[in-house]
Design an enzyme around this catalytic site. Structure first.
Site, PDB file in Angstrom:
ATOM      1  N   ASP A  45       0.824  -1.201   0.000  1.00 47.74           N
ATOM      2  CA  ASP A  45       0.000   0.000   0.000  1.00 47.74           C
ATOM      3  C   ASP A  45       0.861   1.255   0.000  1.00 47.74           C
ATOM      4  O   ASP A  45       2.082   1.195   0.142  1.00 47.74           O
ATOM      5  CB  ASP A  45      -0.907   0.018   1.235  1.00 47.74           C
ATOM      6  CG  ASP A  45      -2.008  -1.032   1.170  1.00 47.74           C
ATOM      7  OD1 ASP A  45      -2.377  -1.430   0.043  1.00 47.74           O
ATOM      8  OD2 ASP A  45      -2.489  -1.448   2.234  1.00 47.74           O
ATOM      9  N   TYR A 103       7.504 -10.092   5.893  1.00 46.24           N
ATOM     10  CA  TYR A 103       7.382  -8.665   6.163  1.00 46.24           C
ATOM     11  C   TYR A 103       8.118  -8.319   7.453  1.00 46.24           C
ATOM     12  O   TYR A 103       8.259  -9.155   8.347  1.00 46.24           O
ATOM     13  CB  TYR A 103       5.910  -8.260   6.317  1.00 46.24           C
ATOM     14  CG  TYR A 103       5.153  -8.110   5.019  1.00 46.24           C
ATOM     15  CD1 TYR A 103       5.069  -6.875   4.383  1.00 46.24           C
ATOM     16  CD2 TYR A 103       4.524  -9.200   4.428  1.00 46.24           C
ATOM     17  CE1 TYR A 103       4.370  -6.731   3.191  1.00 46.24           C
ATOM     18  CE2 TYR A 103       3.827  -9.070   3.236  1.00 46.24           C
ATOM     19  CZ  TYR A 103       3.753  -7.829   2.628  1.00 46.24           C
ATOM     20  OH  TYR A 103       3.070  -7.687   1.443  1.00 46.24           O
TER      21      TYR A 103
END
Length: 234
Positions: A45, A103
Site C-alpha cells: 500500500d 514482512y
C-alpha cells in the site's frame, strides 16, 4: 528490487496516482521501446517500503540480465533500485510461484523520534515490550482473518501465518512476519492490534473474541511507514 514507499501511492498501478508499477513499466518501455507489463510478489500500500520485492516480465529478446539491471537503475528514479536480475523459466510467476512472503515492521520506542525517521518507523514512545510478546502468537496459524481484512473483495479470508518473531535493538522494536499470503492491510492490522493491547487500549479477551469472529470488526491499524516487504520465498 527495493523502493522507498513514502514516494509512491503503493505498488499497483492506479489512475492519476504515482505507483511503483507505473515507474517500473515506464522505465521498461524506455528501455525496450514497447509496453512491458510486470507481475509482482506482494502488493504494498501507499507508504509501505520494500527491501526485496520480486517482479517478473516477459520479453522476446535475448539480452544480458546484468545489462538490463544496469540500464533500469539508470532509468528509474533513485527511490527505486534493482538489486538483481535473473532469467527464469516461462512458468515462473512472481506472485503465484511464491511459497512464503516475509514482512518486517519497525517501531521506534524512544521518547523523541529523530525527524529523519518519520517516514520509516512508527513512533510509539515507552511501549510495554513484555505485553507485545504476550499476544503476538495469537495471530499465528491457519485461521480466518476476515476481522482484519481491510475491505478486501476476496471472499476467501483464511490465511496461514507461519510465525511472528520479535527483536528489540535499542529503541527499535522489530517484528518479523512470515505467511503464505496476506489480505490487504492484514499485516498492519495485526501489528496495530498487538500494539493496542500493549498500550492497554484493548484486552487480551477482546483479541481472543475477535479471532473467533466471522465478520469484519473495527481495529487499530499501524501506519504504513513502519512496514517493509522483506522478501518472497520460492
Amino acid at each position: 528490487m527495493s523502493y522507498d514507499g513514502s514516494y509512491f501511492h503503493g505498488m499497483q498501478i492506479q489512475k492519476n496516482k504515482f505507483t511503483v508499477q507505473q515507474e517500473v513499466e515506464s522505465a521498461l518501455k524506455k528501455l525496450f521501446d514497447f509496453n512491458v507489463s510486470i507481475n509482482y510478489a506482494g502488493r504494498t500500500d501507499a507508504g509501505v517500503h520494500a527491501l526485496g520485492q520480486v517482479v517478473d516480465f516477459y520479453i522476446d529478446k535475448t539480452l544480458d540480465v546484468q545489462v538490463i539491471k544496469k540500464a533500469l537503475n539508470a532509468l528509474l528514479k533513485p527511490e527505486v533500485r534493482v538489486l538483481g536480475a535473473y532469467r527464469v523459466p516461462d512458468v515462473f510467476h512472481s506472485r503465484y510461484s511464491c511459497i512464503f512472503r516475509d514482512y518486517v515492521y519497525i517501531i521506534n520506542t524512544a521518547d523523541v523520534c529523530m525527524p529523519f525517521l518519520k517516514n520509516y518507523v512508527w513512533h510509539v514512545p515507552k511501549l510495554n515490550i513484555s505485553r507485545l510478546l504476550d499476544v503476538k502468537d495469537l495471530f499465528v496459524g491457519y485461521r480466518n482473518f476476515v476481522f482484519l481484512s481491510k475491505g478486501s473483495k476476496n471472499k476467501q479470508t483464511y490465511r496461514f501465518v507461519k510465525y511472528i518473531r520479535f527483536k528489540q535493538k535499542g529503541y527499535f522494536a522489530i517484528f518479523f512476519i512470515r505467511g503464505q499470503a496476506f489480505l490487504r492491510g492484514m499485516v498492519r492490522l495485526i501489528i496495530g492490534a498487538i500494539v493496542a493491547y500493549a498500550r492497554g487500549i484493548i484486552s487480551i479477551e477482546q483479541i481472543e473474541n475477535t479471532l473467533t469472529a466471522t465478520y469484519r470488526q473495527n481495529s487499530l491499524k499501524a501506519p504504513a511507514c513502519g512496514l517493509y516487504f522483506k522478501r518472497a520465498i520460492y
